[in-house]
Design a protein around this motif. Structure first.
Motif, PDB file in Angstrom:
ATOM      1  N   MET A 198       0.858  -1.176   0.000  1.00 10.93           N
ATOM      2  CA  MET A 198       0.000   0.000   0.000  1.00 10.93           C
ATOM      3  C   MET A 198       0.901   1.235   0.000  1.00 10.93           C
ATOM      4  N   ILE A 199       0.932   1.930  -1.134  1.00 14.76           N
ATOM      5  CA  ILE A 199       1.780   3.113  -1.267  1.00 14.76           C
ATOM      6  C   ILE A 199       1.075   4.274  -0.571  1.00 14.76           C
ATOM      7  N   ARG A 200       1.696   4.762   0.490  1.00 13.39           N
ATOM      8  CA  ARG A 200       1.043   5.735   1.368  1.00 13.39           C
ATOM      9  C   ARG A 200       1.496   7.160   1.053  1.00 13.39           C
ATOM     10  N   GLU A 201       0.514   8.014   0.926  1.00 13.08           N
ATOM     11  CA  GLU A 201       0.778   9.455   0.786  1.00 13.08           C
ATOM     12  C   GLU A 201      -0.315  10.172   1.563  1.00 13.08           C
ATOM     13  N   GLY A 202      -0.014  10.482   2.831  1.00  8.52           N
ATOM     14  CA  GLY A 202      -1.006  11.116   3.684  1.00  8.52           C
ATOM     15  C   GLY A 202      -0.502  12.428   4.231  1.00  8.52           C
ATOM     16  N   THR A 203      -0.981  12.783   5.420  1.00 10.28           N
ATOM     17  CA  THR A 203      -0.542  14.023   6.055  1.00 10.28           C
ATOM     18  C   THR A 203       0.768  13.821   6.803  1.00 10.28           C
ATOM     19  N   VAL A 230       7.264   5.416  -6.378  1.00  7.18           N
ATOM     20  CA  VAL A 230       6.513   5.597  -7.621  1.00  7.18           C
ATOM     21  C   VAL A 230       6.962   4.640  -8.717  1.00  7.18           C
ATOM     22  N   SER A 231       8.211   4.176  -8.675  1.00  8.05           N
ATOM     23  CA  SER A 231       8.687   3.263  -9.716  1.00  8.05           C
ATOM     24  C   SER A 231       8.049   1.880  -9.616  1.00  8.05           C
ATOM     25  N   LEU A 232       7.281   1.630  -8.558  1.00  8.02           N
ATOM     26  CA  LEU A 232       6.516   0.378  -8.488  1.00  8.02           C
ATOM     27  C   LEU A 232       5.336   0.392  -9.454  1.00  8.02           C
ATOM     28  N   LEU A 233       4.972   1.566  -9.944  1.00 10.48           N
ATOM     29  CA  LEU A 233       3.794   1.677 -10.814  1.00 10.48           C
ATOM     30  C   LEU A 233       4.179   1.351 -12.258  1.00 10.48           C
ATOM     31  N   GLN A 234       4.581   0.108 -12.467  1.00 10.91           N
ATOM     32  CA  GLN A 234       4.920  -0.388 -13.790  1.00 10.91           C
ATOM     33  C   GLN A 234       4.453  -1.835 -13.888  1.00 10.91           C
ATOM     34  N   PRO A 235       4.343  -2.359 -15.114  1.00  7.07           N
ATOM     35  CA  PRO A 235       3.630  -3.629 -15.325  1.00  7.07           C
ATOM     36  C   PRO A 235       4.058  -4.782 -14.427  1.00  7.07           C
ATOM     37  N   GLN A 236       5.365  -4.944 -14.148  1.00  6.58           N
ATOM     38  CA  GLN A 236       5.778  -6.128 -13.396  1.00  6.58           C
ATOM     39  C   GLN A 236       5.419  -6.069 -11.918  1.00  6.58           C
ATOM     40  N   TYR A 237       5.055  -4.873 -11.414  1.00  9.92           N
ATOM     41  CA  TYR A 237       4.754  -4.725  -9.988  1.00  9.92           C
ATOM     42  C   TYR A 237       3.318  -4.277  -9.700  1.00  9.92           C
ATOM     43  N   ILE A 238       2.671  -3.674 -10.663  1.00 15.31           N
ATOM     44  CA  ILE A 238       1.453  -2.906 -10.395  1.00 15.31           C
ATOM     45  C   ILE A 238       0.342  -3.735  -9.761  1.00 15.31           C
ATOM     46  N   GLU A 239       0.247  -5.016 -10.110  1.00 16.22           N
ATOM     47  CA  GLU A 239      -0.872  -5.830  -9.612  1.00 16.22           C
ATOM     48  C   GLU A 239      -0.852  -5.975  -8.091  1.00 16.22           C
ATOM     49  N   ARG A 240       0.284  -5.733  -7.455  1.00 15.91           N
ATOM     50  CA  ARG A 240       0.375  -5.893  -6.009  1.00 15.91           C
ATOM     51  C   ARG A 240       0.534  -4.553  -5.300  1.00 15.91           C
ATOM     52  N   CYS A 241       0.148  -3.466  -5.992  1.00 18.06           N
ATOM     53  CA  CYS A 241       0.281  -2.133  -5.411  1.00 18.06           C
ATOM     54  C   CYS A 241      -1.052  -1.404  -5.395  1.00 18.06           C
ATOM     55  N   MET A 242      -1.274  -0.622  -4.352  1.00 17.18           N
ATOM     56  CA  MET A 242      -2.490   0.183  -4.226  1.00 17.18           C
ATOM     57  C   MET A 242      -2.142   1.440  -3.443  1.00 17.18           C
ATOM     58  N   PHE A 243      -3.048   2.412  -3.440  1.00 19.31           N
ATOM     59  CA  PHE A 243      -2.808   3.682  -2.767  1.00 19.31           C
ATOM     60  C   PHE A 243      -3.569   3.739  -1.444  1.00 19.31           C
ATOM     61  N   CYS A 244      -2.965   4.408  -0.467  1.00 19.24           N
ATOM     62  CA  CYS A 244      -3.663   4.693   0.782  1.00 19.24           C
ATOM     63  C   CYS A 244      -3.152   6.003   1.351  1.00 19.24           C
ATOM     64  N   ILE A 268      -2.901  11.795  -4.924  1.00 21.58           N
ATOM     65  CA  ILE A 268      -1.853  10.798  -5.129  1.00 21.58           C
ATOM     66  C   ILE A 268      -1.725  10.466  -6.611  1.00 21.58           C
ATOM     67  N   VAL A 269      -2.870  10.290  -7.287  1.00 20.78           N
ATOM     68  CA  VAL A 269      -2.844   9.976  -8.718  1.00 20.78           C
ATOM     69  C   VAL A 269      -2.167  11.106  -9.499  1.00 20.78           C
ATOM     70  N   LYS A 270      -2.569  12.332  -9.234  1.00 21.97           N
ATOM     71  CA  LYS A 270      -1.979  13.477  -9.941  1.00 21.97           C
ATOM     72  C   LYS A 270      -0.476  13.559  -9.705  1.00 21.97           C
ATOM     73  N   LYS A 271      -0.076  13.360  -8.462  1.00 17.03           N
ATOM     74  CA  LYS A 271       1.344  13.437  -8.132  1.00 17.03           C
ATOM     75  C   LYS A 271       2.117  12.309  -8.814  1.00 17.03           C
ATOM     76  N   ALA A 272       1.525  11.102  -8.837  1.00 21.09           N
ATOM     77  CA  ALA A 272       2.177   9.971  -9.492  1.00 21.09           C
ATOM     78  C   ALA A 272       2.395  10.255 -10.973  1.00 21.09           C
ATOM     79  N   ILE A 274      -2.640   5.191 -16.617  1.00 21.36           N
ATOM     80  CA  ILE A 274      -3.531   4.051 -16.417  1.00 21.36           C
ATOM     81  C   ILE A 274      -3.024   3.174 -15.269  1.00 21.36           C
ATOM     82  N   MET A 275      -1.701   3.065 -15.135  1.00 20.20           N
ATOM     83  CA  MET A 275      -1.151   2.330 -13.989  1.00 20.20           C
ATOM     84  C   MET A 275      -1.542   3.012 -12.680  1.00 20.20           C
TER      85      MET A 275
END
Length: 575
Positions: free
Chosen positions: A252-257, A266-280, A298-302, A310-311
C-alpha cells in the motif's frame, strides 16, 4: 412460516431487480443513467476504450450503445472508476464520518477501508459499533478492518483492552473485511500467543489481515508472513518495498498528512509490480483534504512523477478492490457498481463529476445527503469520554530527574537527549506530561522534551496516539494545568494557553478525537490554534499538534512518554 415468507419475498425482490438489469443490458429497456460517448479507462486491458456506459439499479449493465432516463454527454472527458483508499483512519480527519464523506466526494473517492483503532482505544467495542452506525449508507462506502492492537502495547493505558474474543462477533458484519494493521509485528514474529490468536481468529472467518512492519526483513519477515500477514503500508524506501513485494506482500503506497512515501515508491507503478500495489493515505488532516485532496492527489502526483496514468488509476481503485475481495467495484464493466469519476484530462486532472451507484453526487458542489442515525446510547457515550479531576500546577511540579525526549527535525522518531529536572526555556528544555483520561486513575507521566521550541505558555491535546490520553507540553506548570483543564471542559480537543488565557482551541467532543462541526470550521480553528502555538515559539517546520500526538505512541523509537513516564521503546523500559 413468517421467516420463510420473508425470505421468499427477499428472493422475489432480488429476482425482479436482476431481471430488470438483464433487460436494460440487453437493450430491451431504458437505463437509469447513460454516460454517452465516453472515453473510459479499462483497467483490465490497460487502455482507453470508447462506448456509452449504461447504469441500472446502481450497477453498470453494459458498454455499447444505450439510451437512458438521464444522459450525460462525455465528449472530450475521461471516465474513471471511483477511487478506493486502501487504509485510512477516518478519525484523523477530525470530523464526523458524514463530514469526511462530504470532503472526499469532490475528489472522486467512493470507497474507503478504515481501521477504527483510534476510537476503539477510547471506547472499546462501543467505538467500533459507533463508527459502523455512523457510516451506514453514506455515499462513500466505508468498509472496516478490525483493530488488532488496542492498546498499542501492554505498557499503554487505553480506554479498553481488546482481545480476539472482544472483536470476534464483528467479523459477521457485512462491511468488515478483516483484521487491521498488525502493528505488534514483534509479538507476531516472537509467537506471542495473544497476538497470534487474533490472526488465527481472522483466518477462521476467512478475512484479510493487514500488516504494519517498517523495515522488517529476512527470517523475521518470513515469520510475519507465515503467521498470515500479507500487506504493508509502512514502506518508506524502494528497497524495503521490493523485498516485501518479492516475498508476495501487497504494497500500500502511502501518501497522507504524516507520511509521504509516493516519491520513493513511484517506480513500483509499472507492469511487473502494479498488480500488487495500491494507494492509501493512512491519516488525512483537514487542511490536506481541503487544499490538496485525497486519492486524486496521489494519482496526480504519481503522473507528475512520470507514472503511466492508467497504472496510477489501477492503483487508485482496481487493485485495492481486488485485494479486499470487493469484486463489484474498481472497474468499469457490467456487474460493477456505477461509481465514476469524470475528469477533463490526465494532465490537468480536474474532477468535474462524481457518481455513486449511478447517482450524481458531485458536479461542482456536493449533493445533500442525510447523516446516518446512531443509537442514543452510543452517541451519549461518545460525547462523555473524559474522567479527569481538575488539575493544578502542583500536579506537574515534580522535580526529580526525568528522561528528555529529543525531537528529530522532520521526523516522528526521537532520540535520547539525556536527563533534566526542571524547565529551561533558554536550553529548549520543556516539561511534557501525559494524563490518563479514561478511568480517572490520576496517573500522570512526567518527562522533558527538547526541540519543540515553545518559549512560554502550554499546548495540550487529547489526540495522542494511540490511547488518546491528554498530552501537554509547557514552559510553566500553571499553564500546563490550565490547558489540560480546558481540554477536559471541551470534552476533548486541542488547546493553546498563555498565562491562563486560551489563545486558540479546537473542540473535539466525539470521543475526544472528532468534531461535530463542518470541516471548514474545524480547519479554521485548527489553523488559528497552530498560528497561536507558533507565536509562543513552537519551532517552524513542526506541526505543533500532530508532532506532539506521536510523542505518546510507545512503538516508535527511541523515547516516548506514557501515563507512567518516559519509556525507551527499544528496551520497553521506563527511564
Amino acid at each position: 412460516m413468517a421467516n420463510q415468507e420473508s425470505y421468499a419475498g427477499k428472493i422475489n425482490r432480488k429476482l425482479n431487480k436482476k431481471l430488470r438489469i438483464i433487460a436494460v443490458a440487453a437493450g430491451r429497456e431504458k437505463a437509469d443513467l447513460v454516460l454517452k460517448n465516453a472515453d473510459y479507462v479499462n483497467v483490465f486491458s490497460g487502455e482507453i476504450c470508447h462506448a456509452d456506459i449504461a447504469v441500472a439499479e446502481g450497477l453498470i449493465v453494459g458498454m455499447g450503445q444505450y439510451s437512458g432516463t438521464v444522459e450525460y454527454d462525455m465528449t472530450g472527458k475521461l471516465v474513471l472508476p471511483g477511487f478506493v483508499d486502501a487504509h485510512i483512519h477516518l478519525e484523523s480527519s477530525l470530523v464526523s464520518p458524514k463530514e469526511f464523506a462530504r470532503a472526499v466526494l469532490p475528489h472522486g473517492t467512493t470507497t474507503v477501508i478504515t481501521d477504527p483503532h483510534e476510537i476503539a482505544n477510547v471506547m472499546g467495542t462501543d467505538g467500533i459499533e459507533y463508527m459502523l452506525q455512523a457510516t451506514e449508507d453514506l455515499p462513500v462506502d466505508v468498509r472496516f478492518m478490525l483493530p488488532s492492537c488496542v492498546p498499542a502495547t501492554p505498557l499503554d493505558e487505553a480506554g479498553a483492552n481488546l482481545d480476539y474474543r472482544a472483536i470476534d462477533s464483528f467479523y459477521d458484519h457485512p462491511r468488515v473485511q478483516g483484521l487491521a494493521e498488525m502493528m505488534n509485528f514483534v509479538g507476531a514474529v516472537n509467537g506471542d500467543a495473544q497476538v497470534v490468536e487474533k490472526i488465527v481468529a481472522a483466518q477462521a472467518h476467512h478475512k484479510k489481515i493487514d500488516g504494519h512492519a517498517p523495515g522488517l526483513s529476512g527470517n523475521a519477515l518470513n515469520a510475519y508472513m507465515a503467521a498470515g500477514v500479507y500487506s504493508d503500508h509502512e514502506c518508506s524506501d524502494l528497497e524495503d518495498a521490493l523485498a516485501k513485494l518479492r516475498m508476495g506482500q501487497f504494497i500500500m503506497i502511502r501518501e497522507g498528512t504524516a507520511a509521504h512515501n509516493l516519491e520513493a515508491l513511484v517506480s513500483l507503478l509499472q507492469p511487473q509490480y502494479i498488480e500488487r500495489c495500491m494507494f492509501c493515505t493512512d491519516d488525512k488532516h483537514p487542511s490536506d483534504l481541503l487544499e490538496k485532496g485525497h486519492i486524486d492527489y496521489i494519482v496526480k502526483k504519481a503522473i507528475r512523477l512520470g507514472a503511466d496514468p492508467i497504472m496510477a488509476i489501477k492503483a487508485a481503485c482496481h487493485n485495492a478492490a481486488r485485494y479486499f475481495l470487493l469484486n463489484n467495484r474498481g472497474a468499469i464493466s457490467p456487474g460493477y457498481l456505477g461509481d465514476f469519476v469524470v475528469i477533463d484530462n490526465f494532465e490537468d486532472f480536474n474532477i468535474e463529476l462524481v457518481f455513486k451507484k449511478g447517482r450524481l453526487m458531485y458536479d461542482g458542489e456536493v449533493k445533500e445527503f442525510d447523516a446516518p442515525q446512531v443509537d442514543d446510547y452510543l452517541s451519549a457515550r461518545a460525547h462523555d469520554t473524559f474522567h479527569v479531576d481538575t488539575l493544578t500546577a502542583a500536579d506537574f511540579a515534580d522535580r526529580r530527574m526525568r528522561g528528555v525526549i529529543g525531537m528529530v527535525p522532520g521526523e516522528i522518531v526521537s532520540e535520547d537527549a539525556g536527563y533534566a529536572d526542571h524547565i529551561d526555556v533558554s536550553a529548549d528544555i520543556l516539561k511534557i506530561a501525559v494524563i490518563e483520561r479514561h478511568k480517572n486513575t490520576r496517573h500522570i507521566g512526567i518527562g522533558y522534551i527538547k526541540g519543540y521550541g515553545l518559549k512560554r505558555g502550554a499546548v495540550a491535546t487529547s489526540i495522542s496516539h494511540d490511547s488518546h490520553n491528554i498530552i501537554v507540553v509547557g514552559a510553566s506548570e500553571a499553564d500546563m494545568a490550565a490547558a489540560v483543564n480546558r481540554v477536559v471542559e471541551n470534552r476533548g480537543g486541542i488547546v493553546v494557553v498563555e498565562e491562563g488565557t486560551v489563545l486558540g482551541e479546537v473542540a473535539l467532543p466525539i470521543a475526544g478525537i472528532m468534531s461535530d462541526d463542518r470541516l471548514e470550521n474545524v480547519n479554521e480553528a485548527l489553523e488559528n490554534a497552530k498560528a497561536q502555538a507558533f507565536t509562543l515559539g513552537v519551532s517552524e517546520g513542526i506541526d505543533p499538534f500532530m508532532t506532539l500526538s506521536f510523542m505518546a505512541l510507545p512503538v516508535i523509537p527511541t523515547l516516548r512518554i506514557t501515563t507512567r513516564g518516559v519509556i525507551d521503546v527499544i528496551t520497553q523500559q521506563y527511564i
